[in-house]
Design a protein around this motif. Structure first.
Motif, PDB file in Angstrom:
ATOM      1  N   TYR A 167       0.862  -1.179   0.000  1.00 34.28           N
ATOM      2  CA  TYR A 167       0.000   0.000   0.000  1.00 34.28           C
ATOM      3  C   TYR A 167       0.901   1.232   0.000  1.00 34.28           C
ATOM      4  N   PHE A 168       1.413   1.535  -1.175  1.00 37.69           N
ATOM      5  CA  PHE A 168       2.436   2.574  -1.339  1.00 37.69           C
ATOM      6  C   PHE A 168       1.742   3.883  -1.712  1.00 37.69           C
ATOM      7  N   VAL A 169       1.404   4.665  -0.676  1.00 37.56           N
ATOM      8  CA  VAL A 169       0.721   5.941  -0.874  1.00 37.56           C
ATOM      9  C   VAL A 169       1.477   6.999  -0.058  1.00 37.56           C
ATOM     10  N   PRO A 170       2.737   7.312  -0.425  1.00 37.09           N
ATOM     11  CA  PRO A 170       3.517   8.270   0.362  1.00 37.09           C
ATOM     12  C   PRO A 170       2.918   9.664   0.299  1.00 37.09           C
ATOM     13  N   ASP A 171       3.008  10.385   1.411  1.00 33.63           N
ATOM     14  CA  ASP A 171       2.542  11.769   1.391  1.00 33.63           C
ATOM     15  C   ASP A 171       3.592  12.656   0.727  1.00 33.63           C
ATOM     16  N   ALA A 172       3.337  13.952   0.636  1.00 32.61           N
ATOM     17  CA  ALA A 172       4.228  14.862  -0.102  1.00 32.61           C
ATOM     18  C   ALA A 172       5.647  14.879   0.458  1.00 32.61           C
ATOM     19  N   PRO A 173       5.847  14.996   1.793  1.00 35.74           N
ATOM     20  CA  PRO A 173       7.232  15.005   2.291  1.00 35.74           C
ATOM     21  C   PRO A 173       7.997  13.716   1.991  1.00 35.74           C
ATOM     22  N   MET A 174       7.320  12.563   2.076  1.00 36.84           N
ATOM     23  CA  MET A 174       8.028  11.310   1.795  1.00 36.84           C
ATOM     24  C   MET A 174       8.313  11.170   0.304  1.00 36.84           C
ATOM     25  N   ALA A 175       7.365  11.560  -0.544  1.00 37.54           N
ATOM     26  CA  ALA A 175       7.626  11.546  -1.987  1.00 37.54           C
ATOM     27  C   ALA A 175       8.764  12.501  -2.333  1.00 37.54           C
ATOM     28  N   ASP A 176       8.785  13.672  -1.693  1.00 35.57           N
ATOM     29  CA  ASP A 176       9.884  14.629  -1.913  1.00 35.57           C
ATOM     30  C   ASP A 176      11.220  14.008  -1.527  1.00 35.57           C
ATOM     31  N   ALA A 177      11.239  13.289  -0.400  1.00 36.40           N
ATOM     32  CA  ALA A 177      12.487  12.685   0.070  1.00 36.40           C
ATOM     33  C   ALA A 177      12.980  11.622  -0.911  1.00 36.40           C
ATOM     34  N   LEU A 178      12.073  10.849  -1.499  1.00 34.65           N
ATOM     35  CA  LEU A 178      12.472   9.837  -2.476  1.00 34.65           C
ATOM     36  C   LEU A 178      13.008  10.484  -3.751  1.00 34.65           C
TER      37      LEU A 178
END
Length: 434
Positions: free
Chosen positions: A291-302
């Motif tokens: 269930y890969f639904v990262p929020d904005a900060p985690m997507a930014d970090a990736l």
């Protein structure tokens, strides 16, 4: 506000001992539990410039996780039901004093019967057995399994029971999986108790999952996580030599840490731990998550990791038990694919493993999904391991799993159909409940 569903939720079917009415009651109460404003992780606006291996990395993660990193542990990776259930049963059957077992999902099947019978046999032999089942996730537990355990003298308790007085917390479930035997051997991961977890993770309709078996000082903290939930559910404080025995000689060479989140109590330790590990990566980040639904900060970090030369690869399901979650997840892939994140969709079975490996040194296995439900709603637990040997093992597992997956590229993602795009839009209001 959106109706809430726990992902591994049981579905009624003919022949079930758990009546359909119980499942409908659970869904209704979960909807009431999610009827307020959605709970979210407190914003993380800036991260320190840490790197794995520098002296400040351990104390920083210890501080934010609220958990020590302890050495002298043995950590064994267990893949799928063919390895997980024999190991669980062997440990249970070898218990001499106590068994503590927390499980989110339980339904009928050969594995469930074997576990119930093994636990009951140990109760009859005088072992103290405490079983904590999530009241929603275990809606499909047959009544005869509970009766078997209770007749044998086991303590069986349901976490946050569903009912008219429990709805304010009905949206906050105990998603942790914990087994501790005699305070010395522990297990955790993502597996549930069901026939669909049986096999080798390559069979359609079954689950591909990863658990860990651990020995050493870190088991104390698995026990502590169980005791935390048991105290809430029963008011009983577990303690003494039978649950927390004196330290033994070193079991292995791995450093390990139990990171537990309890958002209902204000704790978001797993979210911060994951963000810190991602931001510290310098070579590679390999993520397996259903269930890969990262929020904005985690997507930014990736994305930021890719820009500094880190290989970021994510393995997600090609098909899933809740298609709505998949649509929400896929709808956000565009930015990550453009940035160079590799995304693979597993096709051989239903992917349920929850692992991450960073730079071939830092690794985690546990119950947490990369979504708001795990980080801001459920009680979750992951084992974090600092061990090149364990990390190499998980890297090899990731590579093998990718042989049974299709790599998604940006052009193919852009060509997804109108129905998929409409479902993505319709699912957006649910994002904070997923």
């Amino acid at each position: 506000m959106p109706v809430t569903l726990a992902y591994d939720a049981p579905h009624a079917r003919p022949g079930r001992r758990a009546p359909a009415a119980r499942a409908l009651l659970g869904l209704a109460l979960l909807a009431l539990g999610g009827a307020g404003c959605a709970t979210r992780v407190h914003p993380h606006l800036a991260l320190p410039p840490l790197a794995l291996g520098e002296p400040s990395f351990f104390p920083t993660l210890e501080a934010y996780a609220g958990a020590p990193i302890v050495g002298g542990n043995r950590v064994d990776i267990l893949l799928n039901g063919e390895e997980i259930f024999p190991a669980l049963l062997e440990a249970i059957r070898g218990a001499r004093q106590t068994i503590t077992y927390a499980q989110y999902y339980w339904e009928d099947g050969p594995v469930a019967r074997d576990l119930a019978e093994a636990l009951a046999e140990r109760c009859r032999a005088g072992v103290g057995v405490n079983v904590l089942l999530d009241a929603f996730g275990a809606l499909g537990m047959p009544d005869e399994h509970r009766a078997l355990l209770e007749r044998a003298g086991c303590h069986v308790v349901f976490f946050r029971p569903l009912g008219p007085f429990g709805w304010p917390r009905a949206n906050h479930r105990n998603h942790r999986r914990i087994l501790v035997v005699d305070g010395r051997v522990g297990f955790t991961g993502g597996s549930g108790v069901s026939r669909k977890w049986m096999g080798n993770g390559r069979t359609p309709g079954h689950w591909r999952d990863t658990d860990v078996r651990v020995e050493g000082p870190v088991v104390e903290y698995l026990q502590g996580a169980f005791a935390e939930n048991w105290l809430e559910a029963t008011g009983m404080v577990l303690g003494g030599e039978a649950y927390f025995p004196r330290p033994q000689p070193r079991a292995g060479d791995a450093y390990a840490q139990v990171v537990r989140s309890s958002p209902a109590g204000g704790g978001y330790a797993l979210y911060t731990t994951f963000l810190l590990a991602i931001s510290a990566a310098r070579r590679s980040i390999l993520i397996t998550n259903p269930y890969f639904v990262p929020d904005a900060p985690m997507a930014d970090a990736l994305v930021a990791a890719v820009r500094r030369g880190v290989r970021v690869a994510v393995l997600v399901p090609g098909r899933i038990d809740h298609n709505l979650v998949r649509q929400v997840s896929r709808g956000a892939f565009g930015r990550m694919l453009r940035a160079g994140v590799e995304i693979y969709e597993y096709r051989a079975a239903l992917l349920h493993a929850k692992t991450m490996v960073v730079d071939g040194v830092w690794a985690t296995v546990g119950s947490a999904n990369l979504d708001n439900r795990s980080f801001a709603l459920n009680d979750e637990l992951n084992l974090v391991v600092y061990s090149p040997a364990v990390a190499r093992r998980l890297e090899a597992v990731f590579a093998e799993d990718c042989r049974y997956a299709d790599r998604l590229d940006y052009r193919r993602w852009r060509r997804r159909g109108l129905v998929d795009r409409m479902l993505e839009l319709l699912a957006l209001p649910l994002r904070d409940q997923l």
